[in-house]
Design an enzyme around this catalytic site. Structure first.
Site, PDB file in Angstrom:
ATOM      1  N   ASP A  43     -16.342 -33.748 -15.829  1.00  0.00           N
ATOM      2  CA  ASP A  43     -17.176 -33.391 -16.969  1.00  0.00           C
ATOM      3  C   ASP A  43     -16.710 -32.018 -17.456  1.00  0.00           C
ATOM      4  O   ASP A  43     -17.029 -30.990 -16.859  1.00  0.00           O
ATOM      5  CB  ASP A  43     -18.650 -33.362 -16.551  1.00  0.00           C
ATOM      6  CG  ASP A  43     -19.576 -32.977 -17.701  1.00  0.00           C
ATOM      7  OD1 ASP A  43     -19.090 -32.399 -18.701  1.00  0.00           O
ATOM      8  OD2 ASP A  43     -20.788 -33.228 -17.590  1.00  0.00           O
TER       9      ASP A  43
ATOM     10  N   LYS B  82     -19.291 -30.638 -26.984  1.00  0.00           N
ATOM     11  CA  LYS B  82     -19.538 -29.255 -27.396  1.00  0.00           C
ATOM     12  C   LYS B  82     -18.498 -28.705 -28.376  1.00  0.00           C
ATOM     13  O   LYS B  82     -18.534 -29.029 -29.551  1.00  0.00           O
ATOM     14  CB  LYS B  82     -19.675 -28.356 -26.166  1.00  0.00           C
ATOM     15  CG  LYS B  82     -20.954 -28.615 -25.358  1.00  0.00           C
ATOM     16  CD  LYS B  82     -21.128 -27.568 -24.281  1.00  0.00           C
ATOM     17  CE  LYS B  82     -22.236 -27.874 -23.288  1.00  0.00           C
ATOM     18  NZ  LYS B  82     -23.576 -27.641 -23.809  1.00  0.00           N
TER      19      LYS B  82
ATOM     20  N   PHE C 284     -25.202 -30.711 -13.745  1.00  0.00           N
ATOM     21  CA  PHE C 284     -25.847 -30.917 -15.052  1.00  0.00           C
ATOM     22  C   PHE C 284     -24.907 -31.739 -15.916  1.00  0.00           C
ATOM     23  O   PHE C 284     -23.828 -31.279 -16.285  1.00  0.00           O
ATOM     24  CB  PHE C 284     -26.203 -29.602 -15.770  1.00  0.00           C
ATOM     25  CG  PHE C 284     -27.045 -29.862 -16.991  1.00  0.00           C
ATOM     26  CD1 PHE C 284     -28.432 -29.849 -16.931  1.00  0.00           C
ATOM     27  CD2 PHE C 284     -26.454 -30.186 -18.206  1.00  0.00           C
ATOM     28  CE1 PHE C 284     -29.205 -30.145 -18.044  1.00  0.00           C
ATOM     29  CE2 PHE C 284     -27.226 -30.485 -19.334  1.00  0.00           C
ATOM     30  CZ  PHE C 284     -28.607 -30.455 -19.250  1.00  0.00           C
TER      31      PHE C 284
END
Ligand code: IF1
Length: 398
Positions: free
Chosen positions: A226, A255, A141
């Site tokens: 990531d 984030k 993802f």
């Protein structure tokens, strides 16, 4: 109709149905706690998918935001601002890379890494035009742009959004031999999550990332990690790749970089990539690197460092999983994770029902793929608060 029902029916009417949230409407938050429109308080064990590692509305981050709002919010990159340089100095010092490039969302950070790798591949490696290939993993993802969903293996994320961007090859996760075999003359990079979050907090075998680093180095391709979900202390180190002393060529971050108050993302890399990839006009964003973002991200990093949040996450995470493993429920298949990122997997499709039960008892967590509950509280949670949460979780799951 309760207030909650009113808000939800309004959203059903006027919002695109691109989510299926738990039936709670939050209107306030402080630290690890959120309060709904009925005045009921809940412990937040999702942390906005790890974007509020510092806790909701951390006073130092809110102060930085307000101070900056009173001076300067946005210039665009047509002009310099007095916040971006000092912030990138802090970020590059923290991470040990030459340069950073700031964007806003996680998906944009991943897009930036893909563009950087491709330009490096063409300019430095001499890959023939339009032939550059990036290897990615099954179950990944990395965001929701058309290019990123092009290499998703989740039909829900991908179906109906073609035509897809070419240039990606999918291999199994946690399989260094597959990486070795997939690399060919046009391969420029391997893009990987150190822990697969959306796939259900999949922690690879010990040594996996290190092996990937060795292979990518030997074969002359870039390792892109990531760390959008795993970064900034979540897994018990500042970055999850630190667990294996791996230094990726590019780190994608987002984030918690914005402290849960503002979208801030970006990549860090060394000059050999940054200088080969980027020249004026070939990449950017109206909001990327804006002074609000930089002031907030700067305070967000200070909080993580000053409050030793990675160390806290490591200690409390071990304790949390040890206690979860004591729960007597034959339907629990596995408890796994690192730091305060934990997945509890069931043998059957019951994670959503358990999330609802937990919510009714004041603990907010969200299932992923129906079989796994993800627990990721803010890293400022205390052991006592975690113990209280465990009492509820144990009672509801046993
Ligand atoms: C949603 C998951 C978490 C990410 C990694 C990039 C991005 C994400 C490793 C993109 C985003 C989010 C987005 C959110 C759900 C969520 C998520 F369930 F999908 F997997 F966190 F666990 N790389 N993750 O985890 O970042 O562009 O969203 O800022 O609903 O899409 P973004």
């Amino acid at each position: 109709m309760t207030k909650t029902e009113q808000f939800i029916s309004e959203v059903d009417r006027v919002s695109a149905h691109n989510y299926h949230p738990l039936p709670i409407v939050i209107s306030k938050a402080d630290g690890i706690w959120v309060t709904d429109v009925e005045g009921k308080k809940y412990l937040d064990m999702l942390s906005a998918y790890s974007a509020v590692n510092q806790g909701h509305r951390h006073p130092k981050i809110i102060k930085a935001m307000i101070d900056q709002a009173e001076r300067l919010t946005l210039t665009s990159r047509a002009f310099h601002n007095d916040k971006m340089g000092p912030f990138l100095s802090k970020l590059t010092r923290l991470t040990g890379y030459d340069k950073g490039l700031l964007m806003n969302t996680g998906a944009e950070a991943v897009e930036t890494a893909i563009k950087a790798a491709r330009r490096w591949g063409y300019n430095e490696k001499g890959i023939p035009e339009n032939q550059a290939k990036i290897i990615v993993c099954d179950g990944n993802f990395h965001g929701r742009t058309t290019t990123i969903v092009s290499f998703s293996t989740d039909p829900t994320c991908r179906t109906g959004f073609g035509p897809f961007t070419p240039g990606f090859k999918i291999i199994p996760y946690d399989d260094p031999a597959a990486l070795e075999n997939a690399i060919d003359a046009n391969t420029i990079a391997f893009l990987v999550e150190p822990i697969q979050g959306e796939a259900g907090v999949k922690v690879p075998s010990e040594g996996y990332l290190k092996k990937c680093r060795e292979i990518t180095k030997e074969r002359g391709i870039l390792l892109i990690c990531d760390e959008i979900q795993t970064g900034f202390g979540r897994t018990g180190r500042m970055f999850c790749s630190d667990w294996e002393n791996v230094r990726p060529d590019i780190i994608c971050m987002g984030k918690a970089m914005g402290g849960g108050v503002y979208p801030v993302s970006g990549i860090v890399a060394d000059n050999f990539i940054m200088e080969a990839a980027f020249s004026p006009g070939n990449h950017g964003s109206t909001f990327g690197g804006n002074p609000m973002a930089c002031a907030i991200a700067s305070a967000s990093i200070d909080v993580i460092v000053d409050e030793h949040l990675p160390e806290r996450a490591m200690e409390l995470g071990e304790y949390f999983r040890k206690e979860l493993r004591k729960i007597d429920n034959p339907n629990i298949k596995e408890v796994r994770g690192k730091g305060l990122l934990t997945g509890l997997e069931f043998k059957t499709n019951c994670a959503h029902d358990y999330s609802l039960k937990l919510m009714k008892n004041g603990v907010l967590a969200k299932d992923t793929h129906g079989t796994t509950i993800r627990f990721a509280p803010p890293l400022v949670i205390t052991k006592k608060e975690l113990a209280d949460a465990l009492e509820t979780i144990t009672r509801e799951l046993a």
